[in-house]
Design a protein around this motif. Structure first.
Motif, PDB file in Angstrom:
ATOM      1  N   ASP A   1       0.761  -1.178  -0.327  1.00 18.51           N
ATOM      2  CA  ASP A   1      -0.310   0.092   0.023  1.00 18.51           C
ATOM      3  C   ASP A   1       0.827   1.522  -0.019  1.00 18.51           C
ATOM      4  O   ASP A   1       0.478   2.286   0.134  1.00 18.51           O
ATOM      5  N   GLN A   2       2.518   1.072  -0.105  1.00 13.94           N
ATOM      6  CA  GLN A   2       2.682   2.194  -0.171  1.00 13.94           C
ATOM      7  C   GLN A   2       3.025   2.883  -1.482  1.00 13.94           C
ATOM      8  O   GLN A   2       3.516   2.159  -2.591  1.00 13.94           O
ATOM      9  N   VAL A   3       2.375   3.966  -1.506  1.00 15.97           N
ATOM     10  CA  VAL A   3       1.998   4.547  -2.934  1.00 15.97           C
ATOM     11  C   VAL A   3       3.986   4.626  -3.940  1.00 15.97           C
ATOM     12  O   VAL A   3       3.549   4.645  -5.272  1.00 15.97           O
ATOM     13  N   GLU A   4       3.955   5.455  -3.291  1.00 12.97           N
ATOM     14  CA  GLU A   4       5.145   6.515  -4.123  1.00 12.97           C
ATOM     15  C   GLU A   4       6.735   5.984  -4.231  1.00 12.97           C
ATOM     16  O   GLU A   4       6.429   5.871  -5.559  1.00 12.97           O
ATOM     17  N   PRO A   5       7.046   4.750  -3.751  1.00  6.87           N
ATOM     18  CA  PRO A   5       7.767   3.629  -4.142  1.00  6.87           C
ATOM     19  C   PRO A   5       6.989   3.089  -4.975  1.00  6.87           C
ATOM     20  O   PRO A   5       8.647   2.508  -6.201  1.00  6.87           O
ATOM     21  N   ARG A   6       6.080   2.560  -5.182  1.00  4.67           N
ATOM     22  CA  ARG A   6       5.839   1.532  -6.281  1.00  4.67           C
ATOM     23  C   ARG A   6       5.797   1.992  -7.839  1.00  4.67           C
ATOM     24  O   ARG A   6       6.152   1.868  -8.649  1.00  4.67           O
ATOM     25  N   LYS A   7       5.816   3.867  -7.548  1.00  2.00           N
ATOM     26  CA  LYS A   7       5.257   4.723  -8.439  1.00  2.00           C
ATOM     27  C   LYS A   7       6.885   4.927  -9.481  1.00  2.00           C
ATOM     28  O   LYS A   7       6.981   4.706 -10.653  1.00  2.00           O
ATOM     29  N   ASP A   8       7.697   4.894  -8.326  1.00  2.00           N
ATOM     30  CA  ASP A   8       9.291   4.852  -8.845  1.00  2.00           C
ATOM     31  C   ASP A   8       9.236   4.020  -9.444  1.00  2.00           C
ATOM     32  O   ASP A   8      10.017   3.774 -10.016  1.00  2.00           O
ATOM     33  N   PHE A   9       9.221   2.885  -9.033  1.00  2.00           N
ATOM     34  CA  PHE A   9       9.802   1.244  -9.720  1.00  2.00           C
ATOM     35  C   PHE A   9       9.089   1.563 -10.689  1.00  2.00           C
ATOM     36  O   PHE A   9       9.848   1.058 -11.904  1.00  2.00           O
ATOM     37  N   ILE A  10       7.723   1.557 -11.122  1.00  3.38           N
ATOM     38  CA  ILE A  10       7.237   1.594 -12.400  1.00  3.38           C
ATOM     39  C   ILE A  10       7.671   2.588 -13.458  1.00  3.38           C
ATOM     40  O   ILE A  10       7.475   2.317 -14.452  1.00  3.38           O
ATOM     41  N   GLU A  11       8.087   3.381 -12.861  1.00  5.08           N
ATOM     42  CA  GLU A  11       8.777   4.142 -14.243  1.00  5.08           C
ATOM     43  C   GLU A  11      10.009   4.062 -14.563  1.00  5.08           C
ATOM     44  O   GLU A  11      10.179   3.927 -15.614  1.00  5.08           O
ATOM     45  N   LYS A  12      10.349   3.331 -13.345  1.00  3.78           N
ATOM     46  CA  LYS A  12      12.266   2.797 -14.151  1.00  3.78           C
ATOM     47  C   LYS A  12      12.281   1.596 -14.773  1.00  3.78           C
ATOM     48  O   LYS A  12      13.347   1.035 -15.522  1.00  3.78           O
TER      49      LYS A  12
END
Ligand code: TTJ
Length: 644
Positions: free
Chosen positions: A623-634
């Motif tokens: 449920d942590q959104v920011e690290p997921r966004k980072d990861f998916i972008e990278k």
């Protein structure tokens, strides 16, 4: 004269010893496959780690070379070059040419990094077509070289230096098919990822040491450095990366008794899986053993005692189970003892009985102190354990519904399952198909002899965000558990599985890839070993069909489409059909392109690094959104081509 005679005798001994290693390498390093090959590196690095643990060396540098060799450099005192009193030869030569149990040199500190390996550097020497040792000591540089364990020349001085340390470079003896020296290892290909995981672990387990790993085999090879001043406390922080924890810093406990050191670090997160790793003498013990039992019993007892004392447990006979108190727990237990006994099928279970009460007493003492001194922390932990207990109770009721009695009792199989007729699991496949319409085509197109179809409707549950009780209330989840037949969770037994190929067949679009990740998360969290055993596959349906005249071609990627169009010629306008979903394919097409073992290609899901897999699923489904966004972008490409 006397010295010469002695040398001859020991020389004969040496040759006999190392010949035995070459004749039966498996006895010394377990196997001659990829695992055994990597053991060679661990064995050499272990020597340098011992020097580091003795407090004389901080840096260990490992390099992989293009010619198949590996070099390990340390900045310790330099291996002794003086004459070994018994052998009458330089100690460094003795170390590399005589079979020994390790820890026999120099006296004093004991060897702790041995264990499963710890067979000694001479074994590496025997199994290397070439080995070169260099010692930097007292201003001089010493060198000796060997070929398959045989000395090429006496230890000699090759120069001067102002540093100290030991360097070993070796070329593993890889099978070439040529005689008279056919070689030892099936492969000589070192995997950066495998070494990376091991050295990271080593650096966590031995705070302060710095290991580097460099790949010089390719032009822009990787370089990594592993160094953790926090030791296993950093390890637990790493296990809990991107997770929401119940308190800020992992609890750290250490103690020494009767010459054994014990270290424990632990921290709960708000998730539902348990991630407890145990080590003995730096060796991972996935089968656990006495150190783990000591930790577990102390943990359960302390939490129950605290709960009772503070009236958090309802009545006097309410008890939290081990599973309740370990829900969401990340922990590392590391013990180092003089004479570790490894037991179990894979020799990865600690057997020393004396260590169990020692770890138990230490953990009980320190942990209850932490609880007394930090009432907020204790309250959060208690709340977590109590809600785990409530969910367990609810799950117990639901579980009885999904538990299958015998493998042949098809009455209890899910209604949507179209089972196969074959009963040998090794020959059976189950396709988990997204959507009822694709499920219909798959049922029609399959070979019903060995292929079973289970259609799954819509998105399956995100198991990362719910507990057992909710999971077991979900129809799709229940259907998968009963169809697989091996039970699940703690009771999962791979030998009872009804299929050895579990194939996720989803559309080749974003939704399909999401469903696939949901399935893999579910497998990873609830069927321990399923992925490791190589039972999970991802079907590869085609993206396009190209028709030109009477020829039809299926292609599986955009690049392949362009190549195929070039090949066919674009002038007379080939027809390109894009498949948006499996449902658009006829039963026959689905068989031809995706299910027929003779023509299909399937992607086997592998898992080299369980910790990385855990972190990946946390990131993707937590449920942590920011690290997921980072990861998916990278890693946008990775998410669709998920290789756990
Ligand atoms: C033994 O006691 C006296 C001082 O040196 C101790 C020792 O064993 N030092 C040592 C061994 N440092 N480094 C090694 C070593 C390093 C590598 C890379 C390979 C081997 C076989 C040994």
């Amino acid at each position: 004269m006397a010295q010469d005679t002695h040398y001859d005798e020991s020389n004969i001994q040496i040759l006999e010893g190392l010949e035995a290693v070459r004749r039966r390498p498996g006895m010394y390093i377990g196997s001659t496959d990829e695992r055994g090959l990597h053991h060679l590196v661990y064995e050499i690095v272990d020597n340098a780690v011992d020097e580091a643990l003795a407090g004389f060396c901080k840096n260990i540098n490992v390099t992989l070379f293009n010619d198949g060799s590996v070099e390990v450099i340390d900045d310790g005192r330099g291996f002794p070059v003086g004459i070994h009193p018994k052998a009458g030869r330089p100690a460094v030569e003795v170390c590399l040419t005589m079979l020994h149990a390790g820890g026999k040199f120099g006296g004093g500190g004991y060897k702790v990094s041995g264990g499963l390996h710890g067979v000694g550097a001479s074994v590496v020497n025997a199994l290397s077509k070439h080995l070169m040792v260099t010692v930097y000591q007292d201003g001089k540089i010493y060198r000796q070289e060997y070929e398959r364990g045989k000395i090429l020349y006496d230890l000699k001085i090759i120069g001067e230096t102002d540093r100290t340390g030991t360097t070993v470079r070796f070329w593993p003896d890889v099978k070439t098919g040529e005689t008279p020296e056919p070689g030892i290892f099936e492969t000589g290909a070192f995997e950066f990822e495998t070494l990376h995981v091991r050295f990271r672990e080593m650096a966590f387990l031995n705070k302060g040491i710095r290991i580097t790993l460099k790949d010089e085999r390719t032009e822009n090879g990787r370089f990594e450095a592993y160094h953790y001043e926090g030791g296993i406390k950093s390890f637990v922080e790493f296990l809990n990366i991107n997770k929401t924890c119940l308190f800020d810093e992992p609890i750290y406990i250490e103690g020494v008794k009767d010459g054994s050191t014990m270290e424990v670090a632990l921290q709960w997160n708000d998730g539902y899986s348990e991630n407890v790793l145990s080590f003995a003498n730096n060796i991972h013990t996935p089968e656990g053993g006495t150190h783990l039992v000591g930790f577990r019993t102390a943990l359960t007892r302390v939490i129950n005692d605290y709960g009772r004392k503070n009236k958090m447990l309802k009545d006097s006979d309410q008890n939290l189970t081990g599973d309740d108190v370990r829900e969401g727990l990340a922990a590392v237990i590391s013990v180092k003892l003089q004479e570790p006994q490894f037991e179990g099928q894979t020799k990865s279970k600690l057997g020393n009985s004396e260590i169990r009460p020692m770890v138990d007493a230490l953990v009980a003492d320190k942990l209850s102190q932490v609880f007394e001194e930090n009432p907020t922390l204790a309250r959060n932990v208690m709340d977590k354990c109590l809600s785990a207990a409530r969910a367990r109770e609810a799950a117990r009721k639901a579980r009885d519904l999904t538990r299958r009695k015998t493998a042949l009792e098809s009455a209890s199989l899910p209604g949507k399952l179209a089972d196969c007729s074959e009963r040998d699991p090794a020959k059976c496949e189950i396709f988990l198909v997204e959507g009822d319409s694709a499920g219909g085509s798959a049922k029609e197109g399959r070979d019903r002899h060995f292929q079973a179809i289970l259609p799954l409707r819509g998105k399956i549950l995100n198991v990362e965000k719910c507990r057992l009780d909710r999971m077991l209330a979900n129809e799709e989840i229940k259907a998968m558990i009963t169809a697989f037949g091996g039970g699940f969770g703690r009771e999962f037994d791979a030998s009872k599985l009804r299929y050895h190929r579990i194939v996720c067949m989803t559309d080749a679009d974003v939704d399909g890839s999401h469903i696939r990740i949901l399935m893999l998360t579910f497998f990873f969290r609830n069927f321990p070993g399923l992925i490791e055993n190589g039972y999970v596959y991802i079907a590869q349906p085609p993206l396009y069909k190209i028709t030109k005249g009477k020829t039809e071609k299926y292609v599986y990627s955009d690049e392949q489409l362009q190549r195929q169009l070039d090949e066919m010629g674009r002038d007379s306008k080939p027809d390109v059909q894009r498949y948006k979903g499996l449902g658009e394919m006829s039963a026959e097409q689905l068989w031809d392109t995706t299910m027929n073992p003779a023509t299909r290609s399937m992607y086997k899901v592998t898992m080299k690094d369980a910790i990385a897999a855990d972190q990946l699923f946390t990131l993707l489904m937590g449920d942590q959104v920011e690290p997921r966004k980072d990861f998916i972008e990278k890693n946008a490409h990775l998410v669709s081509e998920l290789d756990v």
